[in-house]
Design an enzyme around this catalytic site. Structure first.
Site: not given
Length: 252
Positions: A81, A109, A148
């Protein structure tokens, strides 16, 4: 949440929904030791993949980033992420490319933007957009797998349509005011306020979070009416909550 609550929530989600969906547990930390321990616990209670942020506040070097992810990737399927606005440090493409050969590297992400998304998708690296307001174009113009998302907690059906039923600029335009509203203060302040107004959760905030202003709460009701209450989660009518309806707690 405490780590105990965090792992309990992952396990509860797996127990309730794990046969129907893939549960991705956010077990990242700025401490490699904590990230390892939380991931061990998360996989032990059944999560299907881990979401790992790069170390925040106590930032590290490029070699340190790679070393950190080297330790957590062997534990199971992992999404990295990258959110510099929260961590204060970008994960550069060189780091992601160095890690992309790991069997457990499920993807990234990515919150930096379209060009970074395209940089990775051109190299065959799986990317999810981390920016709701950019996710439509990231998906259909730059090759992202999906998003997401924060907004999907409120309008999951519409967000699914936006990601999987073809390019739809009109729907994207319809959802942008909601996305803008949700991020008028740092997430999850807007989301928690919205869920309370929809009657889905109790209007309780753990400090340092505090609900959005009365003006913003009134604006949310108008946004729901424009999109259609039937598209939002929950069964109750949306309403403007008064300041006194909210409970802010600092010890729990």
């Amino acid at each position: 949440m405490s780590w105990d609550e965090h792992i309990m929530l992952i396990g509860h989600t797996v127990n309730c929904f794990g046969t129907n969906i893939k549960v991705i547990g956010n077990t990242g930390s700025n401490s490699t030791r904590e990230a390892i321990h939380a991931s061990e616990q998360g996989f032990a209670v059944g999560m299907h993949a881990a979401l790992h942020v790069n170390p925040y506040y106590g930032k590290t070097s490029t070699a340190g980033l790679i070393s950190h992810f080297d330790e957590v990737l062997p534990m199971g399927p992992t999404i990295i992420y990258n959110v510099p606005s929260r961590t204060g440090q970008d994960i550069p493409p060189a780091v992601i490319e160095a890690l992309s050969s790991y069997p457990n590297m499920a993807g990234v992400k990515e919150c930096v933007g379209h060009e970074r998304v395209k940089c990775y998708t051109d190299k065959g690296i799986t990317i999810w957009s981390g920016n709701d307001d950019e996710c439509h174009d990231s998906r259909w113009k730059y090759g992202a797998t999906g998003v997401i998302s924060v907004t999907s907690n409120l309008v999951p059906g519409l967000m699914r349509s936006l990601m999987f039923e073809g390019e739809n600029a009109a729907l994207n335009e319809k959802l942008l005011p909601l996305m803008k509203w949700l991020f008028s203060e740092p997430n999850p302040i807007g989301l928690n306020t919205a869920l309370a107004q929809l009657g889905v959760v109790r209007p309780v905030f753990r400090r340092p979070y505090a609900p959005l202003s009365l003006e913003k709460r009134t604006e949310f009701v108008r946004i729901v009416e424009a999109i259609g209450r039937e598209n939002f989660v929950g069964q109750k009518e949306v309403r403007v909550l008064d300041d006194d309806d909210f409970v802010l707690i600092s010890r729990y």
